[in-house]
Design an enzyme around this catalytic site. Structure first.
Site, short mmCIF file in Angstrom:
data_model
loop_
_atom_site.label_atom_id
_atom_site.label_comp_id
_atom_site.label_asym_id
_atom_site.label_seq_id
_atom_site.Cartn_x
_atom_site.Cartn_y
_atom_site.Cartn_z
N GLU A 27 16.80 0.33 39.29
CA GLU A 27 15.82 -0.86 39.59
C GLU A 27 14.62 -0.57 38.83
OE1 GLU A 27 13.37 -1.03 42.77
OE2 GLU A 27 14.16 0.63 43.73
N LYS A 81 11.82 5.20 54.01
CA LYS A 81 10.67 5.81 54.49
C LYS A 81 10.34 5.44 55.72
CE LYS A 81 8.23 6.60 49.95
NZ LYS A 81 8.78 5.62 49.04
N1 PSU Z 1 10.77 1.85 49.25
C1 PSU Z 1 10.43 3.13 48.68
N2 PSU Z 1 10.36 2.95 47.45
C2 PSU Z 1 10.35 1.84 46.49
C3 PSU Z 1 10.54 0.45 47.28
C4 PSU Z 1 10.81 0.57 48.71
O1 PSU Z 1 10.48 4.01 49.22
O2 PSU Z 1 10.06 1.71 45.37
C5 PSU Z 1 10.62 -0.61 46.53
C6 PSU Z 1 12.12 -1.00 46.35
O3 PSU Z 1 12.13 -1.73 45.01
C7 PSU Z 1 12.38 -2.14 47.34
C8 PSU Z 1 11.04 -2.90 47.59
O4 PSU Z 1 13.48 -2.87 47.14
O5 PSU Z 1 10.28 -1.75 47.47
C9 PSU Z 1 11.07 -3.49 49.00
O6 PSU Z 1 10.04 -4.27 49.01
P1 PSU Z 1 9.90 -5.47 50.21
O7 PSU Z 1 9.75 -4.43 51.42
O8 PSU Z 1 8.77 -6.19 49.89
O9 PSU Z 1 11.18 -6.09 50.35
#
Ligand code: PSU
Ligand code: MN
Length: 309
Positions: free
Chosen positions: A26, A160
């Site tokens: 990603e 996390k």
């Molecule tokens: N959690 C992490 N590292 C990340 C992300 C999430 O520990 O880099 C990133 C990923 O790309 C995930 C996105 O898909 O954040 C999720 O964002 P949201 O909570 O806005 O859906």
């Protein structure tokens, strides 16, 4: 046949046509998950690890409105450093394409583009999930809904504890998504091997994970799979230590009134600041590990697919 809206590198297109292993990666983790220049170094290194373990890496992003499957060094540099790169989840894909913009794809958007290209294994660091306080904010990542509809196995180190891990696992259960923990009985919490939640399902090693993917999709299930690979013990930050930092980051988020698409990037950046970069070292270590594991799963899955009559 590959979807006409996608642009694949020759290397990725040839690997897919030949049925040799390919691993999707990603780009939100590059543009909005880590600071420059560690982000571009990580992205480059991870592609190398995937290759060393026998698979072709395909980092995914939208550049100039074109969904790209496989990137070159200049593309990675742009994603790592250009402030015009927006965070793109599934709901944002149509707009960034129509406007001809640059977008770093989240787990959800990367899964969707990987599936359209025919890639079944995807490596990242951490998944999105149900945020703490979601009962009032409704903040639940689209990563979970995408996992319920798109047949890609997503390798991560768990989630996390910026998220509510228990509610995230409940949501995945409701959505019918298999959650496999690789070689352990506890679901991992990204920086640490321990979350206090038991593994919904256990799988031991790439061959068993590949067989589980094959069993899911041969049954006609249309969902993805979560493959949670715990961080190696030598690299982990003890839960008690990182939890205090995460509490502080969440308090700062609340104080600033940040929400929506900006919540996760803010929290990730704030944790790096509060640990003076120690969390970044850990984050990079677990992504390296996941790249190896993901490549091994892709190799096993490709062998299974070739053996099928
Ligand atoms: N959690 C992490 N590292 C990340 C992300 C999430 O520990 O880099 C990133 C990923 O790309 C995930 C996105 O898909 O954040 C999720 O964002 P949201 O909570 O806005 O859906
Ligand atoms: Mn959200």
């Amino acid at each position: 046949m590959t979807h006409p809206a996608l642009r694949l590198t020759d290397e990725v297109a040839e690997a897919l046509a030949a049925g040799t292993p390919v691993v999707a990666l990603e780009s939100t983790i590059i543009s909005h998950g880590m600071p420059y220049p560690q982000n571009v170094a990580m992205a480059t290194e991870v592609e190398g690890i995937v290759r060393e373990h026998g698979a072709v890496p395909a980092t995914i992003a939208v550049l100039g409105g074109v969904p790209r499957i496989g990137l070159n060094g200049g593309d990675l540099e742009l994603l790592a450093s250009d402030p015009a790169v927006v965070k793109v989840s599934v709901r944002d894909l149509p707009s960034v394409i129509a406007r001809g913009g640059h977008g770093a794809t989240t787990v959800a958007a990367t899964m969707r583009l990987a599936a359209l290209a025919g890639i079944r294994v995807f490596v990242t660091g951490g998944l999105g999930g149900v945020h703490r306080g979601a009962a009032t904010t409704f903040d639940i990542s689209a990563d979970l809904t995408e996992l319920s509809t798109t047949p890609v196995a997503v390798v991560s180190a768990g989630v996390k504890s910026i998220l509510d891990i228990g509610l995230t696992l409940e949501r995945l259960e409701t959505l019918g998504v298999p959650v496999l923990v690789d070689g352990a009985d506890e679901f991992p919490a990204f920086y640490s091997r321990s979350s206090g939640f038991s593994a919904p399902l256990r799988a031991d090693g790439p061959d068993e994970i590949a067989r589980t993917m094959d069993a899911a999709w041969s049954l006609g299930l249309t969902c993805g799979l979560v493959v949670a690979h715990p961080i190696p013990a030598a690299d982990e930050i003890p839960a008690a230590e990182i939890d205090a930092v995460i509490e502080q980051a969440l308090a700062d988020l609340g104080e600033r009134g940040i929400g929506g698409r900006d919540a996760t990037p803010y929290l990730l950046g704030r944790i790096v600041e509060l640990t003076d970069g120690a969390s970044l070292t850990t984050n990079i270590a677990l992504v390296r590990e996941n790249a190896r594991v993901g490549a091994e799963i892709a190799v096993s899955y490709a062998a299974l697919s070739r053996a099928r009559p």
